[in-house]
Scaffold this motif. Structure first.
Motif, PDB file in Angstrom:
ATOM      1  N   ASP A   1      56.996  49.472  33.730  1.00  0.00           N
ATOM      2  CA  ASP A   1      56.564  48.071  33.701  1.00  0.00           C
ATOM      3  C   ASP A   1      55.688  47.735  34.907  1.00  0.00           C
ATOM      4  OD1 ASP A   1      57.848  47.549  31.303  1.00  0.00           O
ATOM      5  OD2 ASP A   1      59.714  46.925  32.287  1.00  0.00           O
TER       6      ASP A   1
ATOM      7  N   LYS B   1      52.295  49.138  34.140  1.00  0.00           N
ATOM      8  CA  LYS B   1      51.620  48.322  33.133  1.00  0.00           C
ATOM      9  C   LYS B   1      51.038  47.054  33.744  1.00  0.00           C
ATOM     10  CE  LYS B   1      54.031  49.913  29.022  1.00  0.00           C
ATOM     11  NZ  LYS B   1      54.896  49.562  27.899  1.00  0.00           N
ATOM     12  N   LYS B   2      51.783  46.425  34.652  1.00  0.00           N
ATOM     13  CA  LYS B   2      51.292  45.209  35.309  1.00  0.00           C
ATOM     14  C   LYS B   2      50.052  45.509  36.150  1.00  0.00           C
ATOM     15  CE  LYS B   2      52.828  41.377  38.227  1.00  0.00           C
ATOM     16  NZ  LYS B   2      51.519  41.185  38.747  1.00  0.00           N
TER      17      LYS B   2
ATOM     18  N   VAL C   1      47.132  46.109  33.727  1.00  0.00           N
ATOM     19  CA  VAL C   1      46.673  44.845  33.135  1.00  0.00           C
ATOM     20  C   VAL C   1      45.800  44.093  34.136  1.00  0.00           C
ATOM     21  CG1 VAL C   1      47.441  42.559  32.391  1.00  0.00           C
ATOM     22  CG2 VAL C   1      48.542  44.586  31.471  1.00  0.00           C
TER      23      VAL C   1
ATOM     24  N   GLY D   1      50.853  43.971  28.270  1.00  0.00           N
ATOM     25  CA  GLY D   1      51.567  45.206  28.554  1.00  0.00           C
ATOM     26  C   GLY D   1      51.910  45.991  27.306  1.00  0.00           C
TER      27      GLY D   1
END
Length: 81
Positions: A24, A27-28, A31, A44
């Protein structure tokens, strides 16, 4: 003039830092960077991590084990009209 050579040993302690990122967290970061660098607004859930596997042998070739390798990131980008 006299030159003497001696060996001295010093113990130096230095702090060691490590950063552990979860999927996560990655993914952040992705992004945010895709929005800044490319201008695409993604979520995400549009990101998937590609992995691959292979057999790894020991130095004698007797013991085999499966090793998973990171093979890249796939981002689903929708065309903005």
């Amino acid at each position: 003039m006299e030159v003497n050579k001696r060996v001295s040993h010093k113990i130096v302690e230095m702090p060691e830092f490590s950063i552990v990122l979860t999927a996560d967290d990655l993914k952040k970061i992705i992004v945010d960077r895709v929005k800044v660098e490319l201008g695409y607004d993604i979520k995400g859930s549009d990101i998937s991590f590609k992995t691959d596997w292979k057999f790894k042998n020991d130095e004698w070739g007797d013991n085999k084990r499966i090793v998973t390798c990171f093979d890249g990131v796939k981002i689903l980008v929708k065309e903005v009209e």
